[in-house]
Each structure stands twice: as structure tokens, then as C-alpha cells.
Design a protein around this motif. Sequence first.
Motif, PDB file in Angstrom:
ATOM      1  N   GLY A  58       7.857   8.185  27.004  1.00  0.00           N
ATOM      2  CA  GLY A  58       7.503   8.460  25.492  1.00  0.00           C
ATOM      3  C   GLY A  58       6.862   9.694  25.494  1.00  0.00           C
ATOM      4  N   ILE A  59       7.073  10.516  24.284  1.00  0.00           N
ATOM      5  CA  ILE A  59       6.264  11.511  23.879  1.00  0.00           C
ATOM      6  C   ILE A  59       5.961  11.489  22.349  1.00  0.00           C
ATOM      7  CG2 ILE A  59       8.088  13.203  23.821  1.00  0.00           C
ATOM      8  CD1 ILE A  59       5.885  15.368  24.360  1.00  0.00           C
ATOM      9  N   SER A  60       4.990  11.629  21.780  1.00  0.00           N
ATOM     10  CA  SER A  60       4.609  11.387  20.460  1.00  0.00           C
ATOM     11  C   SER A  60       3.738  12.533  19.815  1.00  0.00           C
ATOM     12  CB  SER A  60       4.280  10.051  19.991  1.00  0.00           C
ATOM     13  OG  SER A  60       3.158   9.672  20.660  1.00  0.00           O
ATOM     14  N   ILE A  61       3.838  12.566  18.455  1.00  0.00           N
ATOM     15  CA  ILE A  61       3.002  13.545  17.748  1.00  0.00           C
ATOM     16  C   ILE A  61       2.105  12.983  16.810  1.00  0.00           C
ATOM     17  CG2 ILE A  61       2.829  15.731  16.531  1.00  0.00           C
ATOM     18  CD1 ILE A  61       5.504  16.425  18.089  1.00  0.00           C
ATOM     19  N   PRO A  62       1.011  12.542  16.860  1.00  0.00           N
ATOM     20  CA  PRO A  62      -0.107  12.072  15.946  1.00  0.00           C
ATOM     21  C   PRO A  62      -0.490  13.363  15.083  1.00  0.00           C
ATOM     22  CG  PRO A  62      -1.013  12.079  17.875  1.00  0.00           C
ATOM     23  CD  PRO A  62       0.142  12.555  18.221  1.00  0.00           C
ATOM     24  N   LEU A  63      -0.468  12.859  13.641  1.00  0.00           N
ATOM     25  CA  LEU A  63      -1.164  13.997  12.720  1.00  0.00           C
ATOM     26  C   LEU A  63      -1.704  13.453  11.499  1.00  0.00           C
ATOM     27  CD1 LEU A  63      -1.497  17.219  12.037  1.00  0.00           C
ATOM     28  CD2 LEU A  63       0.929  17.042  11.247  1.00  0.00           C
ATOM     29  N   THR A  64      -2.754  13.891  11.367  1.00  0.00           N
ATOM     30  CA  THR A  64      -3.401  13.114  10.135  1.00  0.00           C
ATOM     31  C   THR A  64      -4.227  14.070   9.259  1.00  0.00           C
ATOM     32  OG1 THR A  64      -5.170  12.202  11.214  1.00  0.00           O
ATOM     33  CG2 THR A  64      -3.086  10.716  10.936  1.00  0.00           C
ATOM     34  N   LEU A 109       3.413  10.149  13.851  1.00  0.00           N
ATOM     35  CA  LEU A 109       4.258  10.893  12.818  1.00  0.00           C
ATOM     36  C   LEU A 109       5.573  11.096  13.566  1.00  0.00           C
ATOM     37  CD1 LEU A 109       4.162  12.483  10.206  1.00  0.00           C
ATOM     38  CD2 LEU A 109       3.903  14.376  11.669  1.00  0.00           C
ATOM     39  N   PHE A 110       5.524  11.580  14.839  1.00  0.00           N
ATOM     40  CA  PHE A 110       7.177  11.648  15.369  1.00  0.00           C
ATOM     41  C   PHE A 110       7.008  11.149  16.738  1.00  0.00           C
ATOM     42  CE2 PHE A 110       9.654  13.821  18.533  1.00  0.00           C
ATOM     43  CZ  PHE A 110      11.067  13.488  17.894  1.00  0.00           C
ATOM     44  N   SER A 111       7.963  10.166  17.333  1.00  0.00           N
ATOM     45  CA  SER A 111       7.831   9.903  18.572  1.00  0.00           C
ATOM     46  C   SER A 111       9.325   9.628  19.266  1.00  0.00           C
ATOM     47  CB  SER A 111       7.226   8.394  18.591  1.00  0.00           C
ATOM     48  OG  SER A 111       8.127   7.446  18.059  1.00  0.00           O
ATOM     49  N   HIS A 112       9.425   9.976  20.452  1.00  0.00           N
ATOM     50  CA  HIS A 112      10.599   9.925  21.232  1.00  0.00           C
ATOM     51  C   HIS A 112      10.520   8.928  22.485  1.00  0.00           C
ATOM     52  CE1 HIS A 112      14.647  11.120  22.496  1.00  0.00           C
ATOM     53  NE2 HIS A 112      13.943  11.421  23.650  1.00  0.00           N
ATOM     54  N   THR A 113      11.392   8.049  22.820  1.00  0.00           N
ATOM     55  CA  THR A 113      11.247   7.096  23.868  1.00  0.00           C
ATOM     56  C   THR A 113      12.514   6.928  24.492  1.00  0.00           C
ATOM     57  OG1 THR A 113      11.717   5.325  22.547  1.00  0.00           O
ATOM     58  CG2 THR A 113       9.332   5.833  22.669  1.00  0.00           C
ATOM     59  N   LYS A 114      12.442   6.581  25.930  1.00  0.00           N
ATOM     60  CA  LYS A 114      13.526   6.364  26.737  1.00  0.00           C
ATOM     61  C   LYS A 114      13.257   5.059  27.471  1.00  0.00           C
ATOM     62  CE  LYS A 114      14.468  11.027  27.841  1.00  0.00           C
ATOM     63  NZ  LYS A 114      14.600  12.063  29.214  1.00  0.00           N
ATOM     64  N   GLU A 115      14.532   4.292  27.575  1.00  0.00           N
ATOM     65  CA  GLU A 115      14.148   2.940  28.288  1.00  0.00           C
ATOM     66  C   GLU A 115      15.705   2.642  28.896  1.00  0.00           C
ATOM     67  OE1 GLU A 115      14.422  -1.261  25.958  1.00  0.00           O
ATOM     68  OE2 GLU A 115      12.889  -0.172  25.326  1.00  0.00           O
ATOM     69  N   ASN A 141      18.633   4.217  27.103  1.00  0.00           N
ATOM     70  CA  ASN A 141      18.688   4.265  25.786  1.00  0.00           C
ATOM     71  C   ASN A 141      17.702   5.161  25.294  1.00  0.00           C
ATOM     72  OD1 ASN A 141      19.210   3.595  23.046  1.00  0.00           O
ATOM     73  ND2 ASN A 141      17.889   1.673  23.147  1.00  0.00           N
ATOM     74  N   SER A 142      17.785   6.261  24.499  1.00  0.00           N
ATOM     75  CA  SER A 142      16.904   7.038  23.798  1.00  0.00           C
ATOM     76  C   SER A 142      16.820   6.659  22.344  1.00  0.00           C
ATOM     77  CB  SER A 142      17.070   8.482  24.052  1.00  0.00           C
ATOM     78  OG  SER A 142      17.173   8.768  25.287  1.00  0.00           O
ATOM     79  N   ASN A 143      15.421   6.704  21.837  1.00  0.00           N
ATOM     80  CA  ASN A 143      15.174   6.525  20.367  1.00  0.00           C
ATOM     81  C   ASN A 143      14.201   7.656  19.926  1.00  0.00           C
ATOM     82  OD1 ASN A 143      16.770   4.294  19.569  1.00  0.00           O
ATOM     83  ND2 ASN A 143      15.439   3.091  20.601  1.00  0.00           N
ATOM     84  N   ARG A 160       9.395   0.366  31.744  1.00  0.00           N
ATOM     85  CA  ARG A 160      10.782   0.714  30.651  1.00  0.00           C
ATOM     86  C   ARG A 160      11.548   1.842  31.337  1.00  0.00           C
ATOM     87  NH1 ARG A 160      10.389  -1.513  25.638  1.00  0.00           N
ATOM     88  NH2 ARG A 160       8.642  -2.819  25.182  1.00  0.00           N
ATOM     89  N   TYR A 161      10.688   2.956  31.952  1.00  0.00           N
ATOM     90  CA  TYR A 161      11.444   4.002  32.513  1.00  0.00           C
ATOM     91  C   TYR A 161      10.859   4.570  33.598  1.00  0.00           C
ATOM     92  CZ  TYR A 161      14.020   8.374  31.973  1.00  0.00           C
ATOM     93  OH  TYR A 161      14.978   9.323  32.205  1.00  0.00           O
ATOM     94  N   ASP A 162      11.597   5.122  34.580  1.00  0.00           N
ATOM     95  CA  ASP A 162      10.975   6.201  35.647  1.00  0.00           C
ATOM     96  C   ASP A 162      10.902   7.577  35.176  1.00  0.00           C
ATOM     97  OD1 ASP A 162      11.204   3.721  37.375  1.00  0.00           O
ATOM     98  OD2 ASP A 162      13.135   4.088  37.960  1.00  0.00           O
ATOM     99  N   GLY A 163       9.677   7.893  34.862  1.00  0.00           N
ATOM    100  CA  GLY A 163       9.344   9.126  34.600  1.00  0.00           C
ATOM    101  C   GLY A 163       8.735   8.967  33.179  1.00  0.00           C
TER     102      GLY A 163
END
Length: 448
Positions: free
Chosen positions: A433-439, A43-49, A57-59, A427-430
Motif C-alpha cells: 500500500g501507498i497513500s498520500i495524507p494531506l491536510t 487523501l489518496f491510497s492504493h492497496t494490493k491484496e 486485487n488492487s484498489n 495481505r501481499y508480498d512486497g
Amino acid sequence: MKRKLLSFTIMALAAYTALSAKTKLTVKNTVGGDSDEVGDYDLFSHTKEKELSGGTNSNSGFSLGDRFQVDLEDNLLTGRFRLETIFQNVDSSLSKVIFAPSGFVHFTPLPQLGIIAGNNFYKYFAIPSAYLAAADDTTKYGRLLTDSLGEEGYFGNDSLSVFTNGFAGGITSDWAFSNGIYAKFAGGGTFYPATNEFEKAIDFGANSGLENLFDFGFTAHNITEDDRKFGAFLGYTGNTNLIANLGFYYNFTTSDYLPEERVTGSDDDDNDVYKYKKQSTKYALGLSGGYKFEEAGLGIYGDLITGLTNEYIGTIKYYDTNGNLIDSQTATIARGDTIVKYYYNKKGTKAKSRNDKFTHAGIPLYAQIRLTYTFSKSCEGSFSFKIRTLMNANDTTWITLYPRVKVDVGNNGSIGAGLRFDMNAARYDGLSGISIPLTYTYKFKKKF
């Protein structure tokens, strides 16, 4: 159009069930965002690369989808119709809507003879001993028939793919004997209307065993090609609370269970960029097991899949002096060596071009542990720890932590939610990515 299609499907299934005895109809609808259930994103995700320049680069991404599914089962006919409608906003500049119908029909006038057709068979032909307990999944290596030219991706991931991505069909045979021995066989293929030709992939599988004692099976996918895939499985079935499975894989390419490696390549403008290569392995051995402690409400499950050598099946490409591809060759390549591209000169000899594809000679490894706990009749939680890596190559390690809870709502509904944490060193040290699945899922069952 969508509403008319759904109405027609439901009316047709209802008419059939009225004429058939011992029919079970199941309607299931899931709405929300969960990469395990609906679409490719949570549902929501935030990633770093990492960027080549040294920056980051953050998305952030948002996904909302709906999966409507109708299952029909009786003595003669088993079928599924699924309609996925997904909106995805991957980053601030990319949004897309996917409309993907899929399904199959399996007609069995005799248990020993069945005909199946469709564009997605899902896990309908899964071998029991190929089950991965911690992942709660069966890869395509553990399915008697597949539906995508031997590839891992399903049909149904792109808009209107039921009309453009081909068609799969096959023959099945199911035998059950009075002494508890059973045997299942299936063979068929996928047919794909490529640009200049009609491609096809041929699959075969067999599954047998003795009820309440053991199960074994074998699969061969895309068997006419150089990159064919095989799987062999054996499992103990004498205790319903115990899972104990063993698997052997040839040409294992399932990206959910293998790491990726960062390499430096060139984009279309010849600028150096980071690219991420999914790993594969020529030979792999898998173990999966677990136990459900009923009285305590606790389940403990574990998976392990490891390559047996540092070899994989890859492709060497040959180009002419103008950079045009003139030949390609499937070959066994040792990881740590390079996939060397050659240019043919006018005298027919070869000269090396790029050699930047792989830098590590590690053996790929996947391991996962999953714990489940039943808090009450209507609430169950789980926690999984998954690692994918190339051994002796720490900058390929990908760790996922995933706590999740599922709560029943009413008689037929449930809500699933969690937090997914990724630490992807490629992709990144540390925390990469963090995401929230919800259904929210609603299921309706009816027997006739």
C-alpha cells in the motif's frame, strides 16, 4: 441544519465566556485527508491484496474530510465540540459520507470534584507516563476514563453516532499539594442502548507523582466483564527534553500496535475466502523513550511493546445441530492452538467443527522509531519506521515507512503532507500500500 448547529454552538460558548473570567476559547478546523487526523483514510491510497485463486486485487481510494473543533477552558468548565464531515470512496464500488458530531463537558465546581459527560473524551484524561513517544499517541489503556464499552474504537466514527452509540459520564478528582505531589482520580462508565438490553461498561483510573521527578498511573476498563483491560505506567519527568516511560498491559487489543494474520475462512455462501484476524495478547510490556536536542533541532524517539506469552483472550462459541449459536465462553487461548467451535448433538456430547483460526504460535511485537528535524521556525519534518509482527511468523510482518513535513502558513495556519508506504506480508508480498495524507489546519485562540 449543520450551519445552524454550528452557529448555535459558537453563540452559546461566546455567551458563556462573557460571564466567566480567565476563559480561553480555541477554534480549530482541519480539512483534507489524513488517517491520523481526519477520518479513516488518507487523501489518496492504493492497496494490493492476494486473492485465494492466486491473483492480486488492487484498489484505489479517495477521502476528503473536514474536522471543525471548538475548545473551551476556564476555572469551572472545560468542554469540546467536534464535528467531522467525511466523504470516502474506498474503491470503485463503495462510497459513503459520514457526519459525526462528538464532544464532552467537564464541570469542576471544586478542583477535588468534577463531573464529566459526553460521547467522546479524546485524550483529555491521558496519564503522562503512558505516552508513546515514537507514535506520538496515548492508547486508551493510558486514559483514566474511556468512552466506548472498553473497546478501542471511538464514538464518532459513524454518521450521527452521538445519537445512537451511547453516552459516557463520570466523576473526577484532582489534587495538587505544595510539595509538588499531585493525584488524580476518575471513575465512570459508558451506557449503550443495545437492541434488546441496555449495556454498560465501568472504568476507573488513578494518576499521581512528584512534579519534575516521576509520574505513575493505573487504569481499569470494562472491569465487570471477562475481557476487562488493565494498564500500569511509570515515567521519569525530571528533564523536559527526555522521555522515559514504562508500561504494563493486560488484554492488549489495540490494532494500531499489533499485526494481523491471514486465515482461510468461509463467507456467507460457504465459499473459502481470505480473512484477516487482528491479534491480541494477554500480557504485554511496553517501553517508550526519546530525546529532543534543542540546539540541533533534532528529536529521536522509540517505542517497543511486546507480548510476554503466546496467550490471548478469546471466545469459544458453541452451536446446536442447526448451526445456531447457543453459548459462548471467554477464555485464555494459546496462540497456535485453535478457537474450536463445537456442535452439540442430541446426546449432549461435543464434536469438533472448524479449526482454521490460527496457524502460528508467535508472540506479537510492535516497535517504532521516529526522527524529527526542525528546518526552520515554520517548517518541521519527521520520518517514522513502524513494524508489527508475530515473532517467528514472517508472513504476519507489517512495516510502515512514513516521511512527513509540516509547514506553517501565516500566523494561524499549517499544511501537513507526507507519503505512507506499507509492506503488509499478511495481505501481499512486497509493497502492499501507498497513500498520500494531506491536510490544512487553521487555529484561532482567544483569551477573555
